[in-house]
Design a protein around this motif. Sequence first.
Motif, PDB file in Angstrom:
ATOM      1  N   MET A 128       0.852  -1.190   0.000  1.00 61.61           N
ATOM      2  CA  MET A 128       0.000   0.000   0.000  1.00 61.61           C
ATOM      3  C   MET A 128       0.891   1.243   0.000  1.00 61.61           C
ATOM      4  O   MET A 128       1.992   1.229   0.537  1.00 61.61           O
ATOM      5  CB  MET A 128      -0.913  -0.016   1.227  1.00 61.61           C
ATOM      6  CG  MET A 128      -1.847  -1.209   1.280  1.00 61.61           C
ATOM      7  SD  MET A 128      -2.762  -1.313   2.849  1.00 61.61           S
ATOM      8  CE  MET A 128      -1.434  -1.825   3.953  1.00 61.61           C
ATOM      9  N   TRP A 129       0.375   2.335  -0.607  1.00 60.59           N
ATOM     10  CA  TRP A 129       1.147   3.563  -0.740  1.00 60.59           C
ATOM     11  C   TRP A 129       0.324   4.758  -0.305  1.00 60.59           C
ATOM     12  O   TRP A 129      -0.859   4.866  -0.634  1.00 60.59           O
ATOM     13  CB  TRP A 129       1.580   3.758  -2.195  1.00 60.59           C
ATOM     14  CG  TRP A 129       2.417   2.626  -2.723  1.00 60.59           C
ATOM     15  CD1 TRP A 129       1.960   1.458  -3.277  1.00 60.59           C
ATOM     16  CD2 TRP A 129       3.838   2.538  -2.716  1.00 60.59           C
ATOM     17  NE1 TRP A 129       3.003   0.657  -3.623  1.00 60.59           N
ATOM     18  CE2 TRP A 129       4.178   1.295  -3.300  1.00 60.59           C
ATOM     19  CE3 TRP A 129       4.860   3.397  -2.297  1.00 60.59           C
ATOM     20  CZ2 TRP A 129       5.495   0.878  -3.464  1.00 60.59           C
ATOM     21  CZ3 TRP A 129       6.179   2.983  -2.460  1.00 60.59           C
ATOM     22  CH2 TRP A 129       6.482   1.745  -3.037  1.00 60.59           C
ATOM     23  N   ASN A 130       0.950   5.651   0.419  1.00 57.50           N
ATOM     24  CA  ASN A 130       0.317   6.917   0.778  1.00 57.50           C
ATOM     25  C   ASN A 130       0.704   7.940  -0.285  1.00 57.50           C
ATOM     26  O   ASN A 130       1.826   8.452  -0.299  1.00 57.50           O
ATOM     27  CB  ASN A 130       0.795   7.382   2.151  1.00 57.50           C
ATOM     28  CG  ASN A 130       0.214   8.728   2.550  1.00 57.50           C
ATOM     29  OD1 ASN A 130      -0.660   9.276   1.859  1.00 57.50           O
ATOM     30  ND2 ASN A 130       0.694   9.293   3.643  1.00 57.50           N
ATOM     31  N   ILE A 131      -0.225   8.233  -1.196  1.00 57.79           N
ATOM     32  CA  ILE A 131       0.039   9.183  -2.277  1.00 57.79           C
ATOM     33  C   ILE A 131      -0.792  10.463  -2.106  1.00 57.79           C
ATOM     34  O   ILE A 131      -0.992  11.216  -3.056  1.00 57.79           O
ATOM     35  CB  ILE A 131      -0.216   8.548  -3.656  1.00 57.79           C
ATOM     36  CG1 ILE A 131      -1.653   8.013  -3.767  1.00 57.79           C
ATOM     37  CG2 ILE A 131       0.782   7.434  -3.922  1.00 57.79           C
ATOM     38  CD1 ILE A 131      -1.999   7.482  -5.159  1.00 57.79           C
ATOM     39  N   GLY A 132      -1.260  10.682  -0.870  1.00 58.75           N
ATOM     40  CA  GLY A 132      -1.925  11.943  -0.556  1.00 58.75           C
ATOM     41  C   GLY A 132      -3.428  11.906  -0.469  1.00 58.75           C
ATOM     42  O   GLY A 132      -4.048  12.930  -0.157  1.00 58.75           O
ATOM     43  N   HIS A 175      -2.344  12.276 -10.207  1.00 57.00           N
ATOM     44  CA  HIS A 175      -1.745  13.494  -9.646  1.00 57.00           C
ATOM     45  C   HIS A 175      -0.291  13.298  -9.239  1.00 57.00           C
ATOM     46  O   HIS A 175       0.394  14.264  -8.880  1.00 57.00           O
ATOM     47  CB  HIS A 175      -2.539  13.929  -8.400  1.00 57.00           C
ATOM     48  CG  HIS A 175      -2.438  12.953  -7.262  1.00 57.00           C
ATOM     49  ND1 HIS A 175      -3.081  11.733  -7.279  1.00 57.00           N
ATOM     50  CD2 HIS A 175      -1.741  13.003  -6.087  1.00 57.00           C
ATOM     51  CE1 HIS A 175      -2.795  11.085  -6.158  1.00 57.00           C
ATOM     52  NE2 HIS A 175      -1.984  11.828  -5.416  1.00 57.00           N
ATOM     53  N   VAL A 176       0.208  12.068  -9.299  1.00 58.84           N
ATOM     54  CA  VAL A 176       1.586  11.781  -8.878  1.00 58.84           C
ATOM     55  C   VAL A 176       2.562  12.332  -9.913  1.00 58.84           C
ATOM     56  O   VAL A 176       2.394  12.131 -11.123  1.00 58.84           O
ATOM     57  CB  VAL A 176       1.783  10.269  -8.690  1.00 58.84           C
ATOM     58  CG1 VAL A 176       3.245   9.937  -8.426  1.00 58.84           C
ATOM     59  CG2 VAL A 176       0.913   9.772  -7.542  1.00 58.84           C
ATOM     60  N   VAL A 177       3.607  13.039  -9.441  1.00 57.92           N
ATOM     61  CA  VAL A 177       4.551  13.705 -10.349  1.00 57.92           C
ATOM     62  C   VAL A 177       5.987  13.433  -9.901  1.00 57.92           C
ATOM     63  O   VAL A 177       6.235  13.083  -8.741  1.00 57.92           O
ATOM     64  CB  VAL A 177       4.310  15.232 -10.377  1.00 57.92           C
ATOM     65  CG1 VAL A 177       2.946  15.549 -10.967  1.00 57.92           C
ATOM     66  CG2 VAL A 177       4.455  15.837  -8.978  1.00 57.92           C
ATOM     67  N   PRO A 178       6.962  13.578 -10.799  1.00 55.39           N
ATOM     68  CA  PRO A 178       8.372  13.413 -10.426  1.00 55.39           C
ATOM     69  C   PRO A 178       8.763  14.343  -9.282  1.00 55.39           C
ATOM     70  O   PRO A 178       8.342  15.499  -9.238  1.00 55.39           O
ATOM     71  CB  PRO A 178       9.116  13.760 -11.716  1.00 55.39           C
ATOM     72  CG  PRO A 178       8.155  13.411 -12.802  1.00 55.39           C
ATOM     73  CD  PRO A 178       6.806  13.799 -12.260  1.00 55.39           C
ATOM     74  N   GLY A 179       9.567  13.834  -8.381  1.00 50.15           N
ATOM     75  CA  GLY A 179       9.994  14.593  -7.210  1.00 50.15           C
ATOM     76  C   GLY A 179       9.113  14.378  -5.993  1.00 50.15           C
ATOM     77  O   GLY A 179       9.522  14.708  -4.869  1.00 50.15           O
TER      78      GLY A 179
END
Length: 212
Positions: A128-132, A175-179
């Motif tokens: 699982m990932w916390n991506i906001g 919405h995930v972006v580099p950095g």
Amino acid sequence: MTHPVSDNQSMDVPRLLEAASLLVPEATATEDDLTVHDVWDHLVRDEWETALNVLEELRGRPEPPTTFWEALADAAERLRMPRSAAWCHWRRLELRDGVIRADLTLRSAAESRRKTPIFSGTHAFRPMWNIGHRSPAGGMAVNIASLWFEERLFLEPGGRARVRLHPLDPAQWTHVVPGQRIDMHEGMPVSGTAVVLEVRRPDSGPSCSGLS
């Protein structure tokens, strides 16, 4: 040359590899400038495993179609090369859903619940990932994504590696972006943190990259 397949299976392997090579765009080549011509050289010498490996690593734009990866996966399965087959299936999914690459650092065994290495590839691993995202109550909401190590088979607690992620629901990751920093969870507490390096949407042009 002896191949680890039965006679009936081996009859179809070169045909599958030939069919796959014909689907590669003319401009496509690897970083080492290997081309489809190199593949045919290996096929002529019945070096099927080598031909498959060259096709797996072809780079460039435009990307080969999904039928290319399907043919390679079929050939890999007939050659009893499970990791190659898994990689070809992975690339097919990336062509459909997009590419997310990241630099992952695992917490040490003393800092997390994990005490054993993480395996990827032929071993299904879907953390699982916390991506906001937030839950309706305002708490943290996590999203599932499979993981593939680019240059290794496994990663020990406390280790660091370049990875590729395949979300269970790609629409939740737009919405995930580099950095961006995203935390990996296998429960609580956090088991690792990744910095996103590259995001490429399906059928997009040049990739959006951050760190190299």
